[in-house]
Structure formats: structure tokens, C-alpha cells
Design an enzyme around this catalytic site. Structure first.
Site, PDB file in Angstrom:
ATOM      1  CB  SER A 152      -0.855   0.005   1.271  1.00 54.13           C
ATOM      2  OG  SER A 152      -1.470   1.262   1.457  1.00 54.13           O
ATOM      3  CE1 TYR A 165      -3.789  -2.691   5.504  1.00 57.86           C
ATOM      4  CE2 TYR A 165      -3.328  -0.344   5.196  1.00 57.86           C
ATOM      5  CZ  TYR A 165      -3.692  -1.582   4.677  1.00 57.86           C
ATOM      6  OH  TYR A 165      -3.943  -1.710   3.327  1.00 57.86           O
ATOM      7  CE  LYS A 169      -1.410  -3.963   3.248  1.00 58.68           C
ATOM      8  NZ  LYS A 169      -1.600  -5.073   2.298  1.00 58.68           N
TER       9      LYS A 169
END
Ligand SMILES: NC(=O)c1ccc[n+]([C@@H]2O[C@H](COP(=O)([O-])OP(=O)(O)OC[C@H]3O[C@@H](n4cnc5c(N)ncnc54)[C@H](O)[C@@H]3O)[C@@H](O)[C@H]2O)c1
Length: 261
Positions: A152, A165, A169
Site C-alpha cells: 500500500s 496496518y 505494509k
């Protein structure tokens, strides 16, 4: 595929077997569909049987050669079953797209707890590595392969409120770099996709929130929210012979937001 002169040229992924995790909706489904239309036979998977059945039927209705199996990527038996199913149904594995991810937490990173970190790192990072480890010997049996890991833009610049999160990534950007040189001698390429804001269920908390959406739109060069299909062609390219000299790289598909952050 038939050209104007009546000569039949094979599709760019003809004869390839692709395995895509979390591929019954969103970006994973768009990637699976595109790989299928580009000639690959595709094994679909996600956590619920009914979603797998629906996606398999939808893609078969488009004339694609697909199979499906339930796979929670955090579960070892499910990962092994996924690999075995690809071998049993299609005879091997050429392409692995690791797309599944979770985000059970939003807020100040200091408020996140051990349970959150365990879940995020298990599913997003550890399961990706463990699937690669299972797929590599199968790719070797077929003389090589291609792996695409879905990260991401949050992996480059942590998204506020999505600290754990985002860190997972970032780890996937590193995993891509760590794997690529080790797998090159095996004729296996490893690349990464870093989407920006793409309209899916997963990101709905962002694009459904007017204030957040307005801010994000102001960071875009191309002023629209991305669609899952915007990611699919880049992955198909990375898996194809057109990318035969590309490994360890990340393609950013973010409408230009990444270059402005
Ligand atoms: N949507 C975005 O804006 C965006 C941006 C950057 C990166 N991504 C990444 O793209 C990937 C796909 O996300 P999406 O937006 O298409 O989400 P989505 O909600 O459309 O799909 C997520 C899928 O993941 C599956 N899934 C969740 N946990 C799983 C597990 N443990 N095992 C197997 N499947 C599991 C769900 O069943 C679902 O099919 C993710 O890696 C996500 O981090 C998305």
C-alpha cells in the site's frame, strides 16, 4: 486471440497457473479476473465458501478457467490446502499474488495492543512469507514463476490512525526486496503493488467519510478514487514476460497521490 491477418497469437499468460489470495471481491477479484482474461487458469480463494462459490461462478460465466477454495491465509492447513489444490486441479503454480490483508484497528498507534499487532503481522506479513515459501518449490518444478505482493502507499507514508496496518505494509516492501535476490537464481521474480485509495469494502471507512475523502482527493493528481480494475493491469504486467527483467520493484497505483505526499 486472433489478429487482423487471421494469425492466432497466444494471450500473454496462456498456459500459466495463478493463485490469488482474498480474490472473491475488491482488488483481489479484479486481479484474478484480469489474469484469467490474459490467459491464466486461476485459483480463487477467500475465507467463506459462499463467497468463493459466487466468484467462481461469476468468472466462469465470463468464460474463464477458474477453481476456488476456502483459505484463511493465517491458518497453516488452509495455506497448505491452497497450494495442494492448485497442483491437483491445474498441475502446478506459476504465479502467486498475495493480496489478503486485515486491519482490525484505527486510532492512535499508542492505543494499539498486542492482539492487534499479532493479528496484523500474522495475516499481512507472516502469512505472505509462509505462502511464498510453500509456492517456491512448486514454481521451481515448472522452471520459474512470478510473485506479486500487495502492499500500500501507506507502506511508504503511514496513514494517520492506521499505524500498525501501515507498518505491516512497510514490511511487505522490505519482504519484496529481501526475497527478490534470493529467488532470482531460481528464475522467480518478486514484485510489489502499492495501491493508493481504491474503492472497496476494505477502504470504505475512508471514502465514505466526507472530510477524510475530501482531504485524500486533494492529494491526488488524477482527481478520482481508484477502482479495483485500476490495479489489475499492473499486476498482470508484472506476471507477464513483458516484465521478465523486473524484480524487487514496487509499482504504485495511486492516482499520483504518492508522488505528492
Ligand atoms: N482499498 C484500498 O484503498 C487499498 C489501498 C492500499 C492497499 N490495499 C490492499 O489491497 C488488498 C485488497 O484489499 P481490498 O481493498 O480489495 O479489500 P476487500 O475488502 O475488497 O477485500 C478484502 C478481501 O480480503 C479477504 N480477507 C481478509 N482477511 C483474510 C484472510 N485472513 N485470509 C484470506 N482472505 C482474507 C476478505 O475475505 C476479502 O475478500 C489488501 O492487501 C489491502 O491492504 C487496499
Amino acid at each position: 486471440m486472433q489478429s487482423a491477418g487471421g494469425v492466432t497469437t497466444p494471450k500473454k499468460l496462456q498456459g500459466k497457473v495463478a493463485l490469488v489470495t482474498a480474490s472473491t471481491e475488491g482488488i483481489g477479484l479484479a486481479i484474478a479476473r484480469r489474469l484469467g482474461h490474459d490467459g491464466a487458469r486461476v485459483l480463487l480463494s477467500s475465507r467463506k465458501q459462499q463467497n468463493v462459490d459466487r466468484a467462481v461462478q461469476d468468472l466462469r460465466n465470463e468464460g474463464l478457467e477458474v477453481e476456488g477454495t476456502v483459505c484463511h491465509v493465517g491458518n497453516r492447513e488452509d495455506r497448505e490446502k491452497l497450494i495442494e489444490t492448485a497442483v491437483q486441479r491445474f498441475g502446478g503454480i506459476d504465479i502467486l499474488v498475495s493480496n489478503a490483508a486485515v486491519n482490525p484497528f484505527a486510532g492512535s498507534i499508542l492505543e494499539s495492543n498486542e492482539e492487534v499487532w499479532d493479528k496484523i503481522l500474522d495475516v499481512n506479513v507472516k502469512a505472505t512469507f509462509l505462502l511464498v515459501k510453500l509456492a517456491v518449490p512448486k514454481m521451481q518444478e515448472r522452471g520459474g514463476g512470478s510473485i506479486v505482493i500487495v502492499s500500500s502507499v501507506a507502506g511508504f507514508t503511514p496513514f494517520p490512525t492506521l499505524g500498525p496496518y501501515s507498518v505491516s505494509k512497510t514490511a511487505l516492501l522490505g519482504l519484496t526486496k529481501a526475497l527478490a535476490p534470493e529467488l532470482s537464481p531460481l528464475n522467480i521474480r518478486v514484485n510489489c503493488l502499492a495501491p493508493g485509495l481504491i474503492r472497496t469494502k476494505f477502504s470504505s471507512a475512508l471514502w465514505k467519510n466526507e472530510a477524510v475523502c475530501e482531504h485524500l482527493m486533494s492529494t491526488l493528481g488524477i482527481s478520482r478514487i481508484g477502482q479495483p480494475d485500476d490495479c489489475a493491469g499492473a499486476v498482470s504486467f508484472l506476471c507477464s514476460p513483458d516484465a521478465s527483467y523486473i524484480t524487487g520493484e514496487t509499482i504504485v497505483v495511486s492516482g499520483g497521490s504518492h508522488s505528492r505526499l
